[in-house]
Design a protein around this motif. Structure first.
Motif, short mmCIF file in Angstrom:
data_model
loop_
_atom_site.label_atom_id
_atom_site.label_comp_id
_atom_site.label_asym_id
_atom_site.label_seq_id
_atom_site.Cartn_x
_atom_site.Cartn_y
_atom_site.Cartn_z
N GLU A 1 -56.32 -8.81 43.52
CA GLU A 1 -55.07 -9.56 43.37
C GLU A 1 -55.05 -10.22 41.99
OE1 GLU A 1 -51.87 -10.71 43.12
OE2 GLU A 1 -52.08 -9.99 45.19
N PRO A 2 -54.26 -9.70 41.04
CA PRO A 2 -54.22 -10.28 39.69
C PRO A 2 -53.90 -11.77 39.66
CG PRO A 2 -53.15 -8.14 39.70
CD PRO A 2 -53.44 -8.48 41.14
N LYS A 3 -53.14 -12.25 40.65
CA LYS A 3 -52.81 -13.68 40.68
C LYS A 3 -54.06 -14.54 40.88
CE LYS A 3 -48.05 -13.22 42.33
NZ LYS A 3 -47.10 -13.53 43.42
N ALA A 4 -55.12 -13.92 41.38
CA ALA A 4 -56.37 -14.65 41.62
C ALA A 4 -57.24 -14.72 40.36
CB ALA A 4 -57.16 -13.99 42.74
N LEU A 5 -56.77 -14.12 39.26
CA LEU A 5 -57.60 -14.06 38.05
C LEU A 5 -58.05 -15.43 37.55
CD1 LEU A 5 -58.91 -12.46 35.76
CD2 LEU A 5 -56.70 -12.54 34.56
N PRO A 6 -57.16 -16.43 37.43
CA PRO A 6 -57.63 -17.73 36.93
C PRO A 6 -58.76 -18.32 37.77
CG PRO A 6 -55.25 -17.65 36.89
CD PRO A 6 -55.70 -16.43 37.64
N LYS A 7 -58.60 -18.28 39.10
CA LYS A 7 -59.64 -18.83 39.96
C LYS A 7 -60.93 -18.01 39.84
CE LYS A 7 -60.57 -20.49 44.64
NZ LYS A 7 -60.02 -20.67 46.01
N TRP A 8 -60.79 -16.69 39.72
CA TRP A 8 -61.96 -15.84 39.54
C TRP A 8 -62.71 -16.21 38.27
CZ3 TRP A 8 -63.85 -12.41 35.95
CH2 TRP A 8 -64.84 -11.52 36.38
N LEU A 9 -61.97 -16.45 37.20
CA LEU A 9 -62.60 -16.84 35.93
C LEU A 9 -63.30 -18.19 36.05
CD1 LEU A 9 -59.85 -15.73 33.40
CD2 LEU A 9 -62.16 -14.78 33.58
N MET A 10 -62.66 -19.14 36.74
CA MET A 10 -63.28 -20.46 36.93
C MET A 10 -64.58 -20.33 37.71
SD MET A 10 -59.95 -22.74 37.98
CE MET A 10 -58.36 -22.37 37.24
N GLN A 11 -64.53 -19.57 38.81
CA GLN A 11 -65.71 -19.43 39.66
C GLN A 11 -66.82 -18.68 38.92
OE1 GLN A 11 -65.37 -20.91 42.88
NE2 GLN A 11 -67.58 -20.88 42.61
N THR A 12 -66.45 -17.63 38.18
CA THR A 12 -67.45 -16.87 37.43
C THR A 12 -68.08 -17.73 36.35
OG1 THR A 12 -66.24 -14.80 37.84
CG2 THR A 12 -67.81 -14.80 36.02
N SER A 13 -67.28 -18.53 35.67
CA SER A 13 -67.81 -19.43 34.65
C SER A 13 -68.78 -20.44 35.26
CB SER A 13 -66.66 -20.16 33.94
OG SER A 13 -65.77 -19.26 33.34
N TYR A 14 -68.41 -20.94 36.43
CA TYR A 14 -69.27 -21.90 37.13
C TYR A 14 -70.60 -21.25 37.52
CZ TYR A 14 -70.73 -25.16 40.81
OH TYR A 14 -71.43 -26.04 41.59
N HIS A 15 -70.55 -20.02 38.04
CA HIS A 15 -71.78 -19.32 38.40
C HIS A 15 -72.67 -19.09 37.18
CE1 HIS A 15 -69.84 -17.53 42.27
NE2 HIS A 15 -70.25 -18.76 42.45
N GLN A 16 -72.05 -18.78 36.05
CA GLN A 16 -72.83 -18.60 34.83
C GLN A 16 -73.49 -19.92 34.41
OE1 GLN A 16 -73.81 -16.08 33.15
NE2 GLN A 16 -72.55 -14.40 33.96
#
Length: 203
Positions: A85-100
């Motif tokens: 779901e492209p609309k989920a991209l911002p949250k995905w980026l936030m979560q991925t950044s947090y995991h990093q």
């Protein structure tokens, strides 16, 4: 920063930049998956400050934040085709950044103290809701700012996003305006910004 996604996505400029950066996330994702270099660059341009802000909030140095930014971009390059779901991209980026950031902390034990986000988290794997909400609001402001006419963008940035804010006389000189017109122009620009934020559901 080292080689990776940024080198594959040259900076978009001129008319192309204006066009692609107004595309929806759905269109940007679709064009990126087709291999569009301009769409990749526009996507990174749109979300670079969001990605970079998370390690900064995590208490890391700007140098470490740059390394995490690069790692997130590599994750984005690999993971975008699988994003349902492209609309989920911002949250995905936030979560991925947090995991990093969490991985970085494990590699750097000296960073385990005085970490602002760490104290707020309810789960070691999920970005705290309070922080997620704050990041979403900050991104809404960035996107609204980027949609302002160029002169309004410059004026609002100089008056409200620089520390210390610029004096009216300096703003007028840089924007080639009469000093007496700054107040009126500022009000008009802030009204436009408020309308853009309302369209994004910002309250």
């Amino acid at each position: 920063m080292g080689p990776g996604l940024i080198e594959r996505c040259p900076t978009v400029n001129g008319v192309a930049a204006a066009r692609e950066q107004t595309w929806s996330d759905e269109r940007l994702v679709r064009e990126c998956c087709k291999g569009s270099q301009e769409a990749w660059a526009a996507l990174i341009e749109k979300y670079k400050n969001l990605i970079f802000s998370i390690p900064i909030k995590f208490g890391l140095s700007r140098e470490d934040a740059g390394d995490i930014f690069q790692a997130v971009c590599v994750d984005l390059l690999a993971g975008l085709p699988r994003l349902r779901e492209p609309k989920a991209l911002p949250k995905w980026l936030m979560q991925t950044s947090y995991h990093q950031c969490l991985r970085w902390k494990k590699l750097r034990p000296e960073l385990s103290h005085d970490v602002p986000i760490r104290e707020q988290q309810a789960s070691p794997e999920e970005l705290p809701e309070q922080v997620l909400y704050q990041l979403q609001r900050e991104q809404s402001v960035r996107e609204a700012m980027s949609a302002l006419p160029r002169r309004c963008h410059q004026m609002v940035a100089m008056l409200f996003f620089e520390d210390p804010p610029r004096p009216y006389e300096e703003v007028a000189r840089e924007l080639h305006l009469a000093s007496g017109s700054i107040g009126f122009t500022r009000g008009r620009c802030l009204k436009k910004l408020r309308q853009l934020l309302e369209q994004k559901g910002f309250n």
